[in-house]
Motif scaffolding. Structure first.
Motif, PDB file in Angstrom:
ATOM      1  N   CYS A   1    -128.300   8.951  21.356  1.00  0.00           N
ATOM      2  CA  CYS A   1    -126.856   8.744  21.466  1.00  0.00           C
ATOM      3  C   CYS A   1    -126.596   7.608  22.448  1.00  0.00           C
ATOM      4  N   VAL A   2    -125.473   6.938  22.241  1.00  0.00           N
ATOM      5  CA  VAL A   2    -125.070   5.850  23.131  1.00  0.00           C
ATOM      6  C   VAL A   2    -123.884   6.318  23.971  1.00  0.00           C
ATOM      7  N   VAL A   3    -123.979   6.131  25.265  1.00  0.00           N
ATOM      8  CA  VAL A   3    -122.906   6.489  26.198  1.00  0.00           C
ATOM      9  C   VAL A   3    -122.443   5.211  26.892  1.00  0.00           C
TER      10      VAL A   3
ATOM     11  N   ALA B   1    -123.666  14.095  21.426  1.00  0.00           N
ATOM     12  CA  ALA B   1    -123.120  12.957  22.164  1.00  0.00           C
ATOM     13  C   ALA B   1    -122.142  13.396  23.249  1.00  0.00           C
ATOM     14  N   GLY B   2    -121.317  14.396  22.962  1.00  0.00           N
ATOM     15  CA  GLY B   2    -120.352  14.851  23.954  1.00  0.00           C
ATOM     16  C   GLY B   2    -121.015  15.425  25.198  1.00  0.00           C
TER      17      GLY B   2
ATOM     18  N   GLY C   1    -117.422   7.551  27.285  1.00  0.00           N
ATOM     19  CA  GLY C   1    -117.309   7.828  25.861  1.00  0.00           C
ATOM     20  C   GLY C   1    -118.666   7.724  25.212  1.00  0.00           C
ATOM     21  N   ALA C   2    -118.903   8.500  24.170  1.00  0.00           N
ATOM     22  CA  ALA C   2    -120.232   8.540  23.554  1.00  0.00           C
ATOM     23  C   ALA C   2    -120.115   8.560  22.046  1.00  0.00           C
TER      24      ALA C   2
ATOM     25  N   ALA D   1    -116.194  12.398  26.665  1.00  0.00           N
ATOM     26  CA  ALA D   1    -116.128  13.015  25.343  1.00  0.00           C
ATOM     27  C   ALA D   1    -116.773  12.088  24.330  1.00  0.00           C
ATOM     28  N   SER D   2    -117.032  12.640  23.166  1.00  0.00           N
ATOM     29  CA  SER D   2    -117.474  11.831  22.028  1.00  0.00           C
ATOM     30  C   SER D   2    -116.287  11.607  21.102  1.00  0.00           C
TER      31      SER D   2
END
Length: 490
Positions: free
Chosen positions: A282-284, A326-327, A348-349, A383-384
């Motif tokens: 996942c990308v954050v 992701a979240g 944000g993700a 959050a995502s």
């Protein structure tokens, strides 16, 4: 004239002479005894002083001897000897105390030197922070905590309570000095001792010693020397970590710019760093009101701890982390970065994605999610895109209306499916009637109490806050999407 009788004269003179001779003999004997006693007392006094004994019992005996018939010269001699003996005894005791202090000081210096040699030997042998902390506890006792510049524990030997109540490294008065004094000043905080580990004017971390509130003198010097050794180790660790984080950051920057370029080379670089891009990531994207360099360093450090990549990109922190939620990753990153930076962090993700090709799109979606949080007034949250509800639908590149409906109305859909009820139909009528149960009953052709009971069941399934304005709008959107998309599977 009658002359005295010779016999009587001779007898009288003879008697007087005998009496005087007896008195003289007694006086001579007493004088001899006094001299002998005086001599014996003086000899015993000299012997006691020579053996470093206590002359006070003999001094009492000398004063008792003065009560006997002694000559003035002997009395003066005894008194002088007593004064000299007392004076000499006091000086001898003072010299003995000074000698004991000198020996104790010498032993303390030797102990401190041995401790310093041991700590230096550990560093030269490649020992880590934990080994140094253990060596300090072996010498001083108590318990020791070593923290980095952000207050993150690096090593704990023993038990140090109330970690959350400790001031951050460098915040105590001991680190407010000038120049090199900052690295050699311990400060007591309650029952704890804090020693900053500094390099120049920068605080790299600190040592926290518990269980030794009575620390003083050479032991305090040992603790301060340990702070200097810890500073060397922390500086070495930071230099090594910075080099590794720079390499990892360069890889992530290349993935964000052009992941398809030299794909085998990129994947090989990632594998060498322990990152398998074929697994789910996942990308954050996070932002905070701190200098860019500091934000990037904190992101790179946190990403490395989680087995991912982190870099400062266009003023924001970008992290590529292994995982599917992701979240959850966004919230974890926001908490860790807020703790390290001591600033509010918004994150944000997006994701998960597999392979290098999906990373740029996930990055763009995470950035839009971050902007959406800020636009909604949710600064400081994480959050995502999927967790933002209908806002997430607008922000996401890969919109998933079915997933949105399932996340919003899943409990109601499952209830209707299992029991054959009409809660979803009731919700449609409720929204079509302007959210009026009285008008909804006409559309459903039921009594108003039935509508109210069904809405109470919806409340039990969705939660008491489903009628809150923002949540109600989300529920209404999900109900309307049911007419446009197939019912999402459970």
């Amino acid at each position: 004239m009658t002359e005295p009788s010779p016999g009587i004269d001779d007898t009288g003179r003879s008697g007087r002479a005998g009496s005087t001779h007896s008195t003289d003999s007694a006086n001579s004997a007493n004088s001899a005894n006094s001299e002998d006693r005086t001599t014996r007392l003086a000899c015993r006094l000299l012997a006691a002083l020579a053996a470093d004994g206590d002359p006070r019992p003999l001094l009492a005996e000398i004063r008792s001897a003065e009560a006997h018939v002694v000559s003035p010269a002997e009395r003066d001699a005894l008194r002088g000897a007593a004064r000299d003996a007392e004076r000499l005894h006091r000086r001898m005791r003072g010299l003995a105390a000074l000698h004991a202090m000198a020996r104790a000081q010498s032993a303390a210096v030797e102990r401190a030197a041995a401790a310093h040699d041991r700590l230096a030997g550990l560093v030269l042998a490649g020992g880590g922070v934990t080994a140094v902390a253990q060596a300090v506890v072996d010498v001083l006792g108590g318990a020791l905590l070593v923290r980095d510049g952000d207050g993150v524990p690096l090593a704990v030997v023993g038990e140090v309570a109330d970690l959350d109540a400790l001031p951050p490294p460098g915040a105590s008065g001991s680190s407010s000095g000038q120049g090199g004094d900052r690295a050699c000043r311990a400060e007591r905080v309650g029952d704890l001792w804090l020693v900053p580990a500094t390099a120049g004017d920068e605080v790299l971390g600190d040592l926290v010693l518990a269980g030794r509130p009575d620390l003083s003198g050479p032991d305090l010097g040992i603790l301060e020397r340990a702070g200097m050794v810890a500073a060397l180790l922390l500086l070495l660790l930071r230099t090594t970590a910075a080099a590794e984080e720079r390499v990892r950051g360069e890889l992530l920057s290349d993935l964000l710019a052009d992941p398809g370029r030299d794909l085998p080379v990129v994947q090989d670089r990632a594998r060498r760093l322990g990152v398998n891009l074929d697994h789910a990531h996942c990308v954050v994207v996070a932002e905070a009101a701190v200098p860019r360099q500091r934000l990037g360093q904190a992101a790179a450090r946190h990403a490395r701890l989680l087995g991912g990549l982190g870099v400062q990109h266009r003023g924001r922190a970008v992290l590529l982390l292994p995982g599917r939620d992701a979240g959850a990753l966004a919230r974890r990153c926001a908490w860790a970065l807020s703790t390290a930076l001591r600033r509010t962090v918004t994150a944000g993700a997006a994701g998960p994605v597999r392979g290098p090709s999906g990373i740029p799109a996930a990055h763009q979606e995470a950035e839009r999610c971050l902007r959406g949080l800020v636009a909604l007034g949710r600064t400081g949250e994480a959050a995502s895109a999927g967790e933002l509800g209908f806002v997430g639908l607008l922000l996401a590149d890969r919109a998933d209306p079915g997933g949105f409906v399932r996340a919003t109305l899943g409990a109601v859909l499952d209830y209707d499916s299992a029991r054959g009820t009409e809660l979803v139909r009731t919700l449609r009528a409720y929204f079509a009637a302007g959210r009026s149960p009285g008008r909804a009953k006409d559309l459903l052709n039921v009594h108003v109490n039935t509508v109210v009971q069904r809405l109470e069941r919806v409340t039990a399934l969705l939660g008491a806050d489903w009628r809150r304005p923002d949540r109600l709008l989300q529920v209404e959107l999900a109900v309307r999407l049911l007419d446009l998309v197939p019912e999402p599977p459970a």
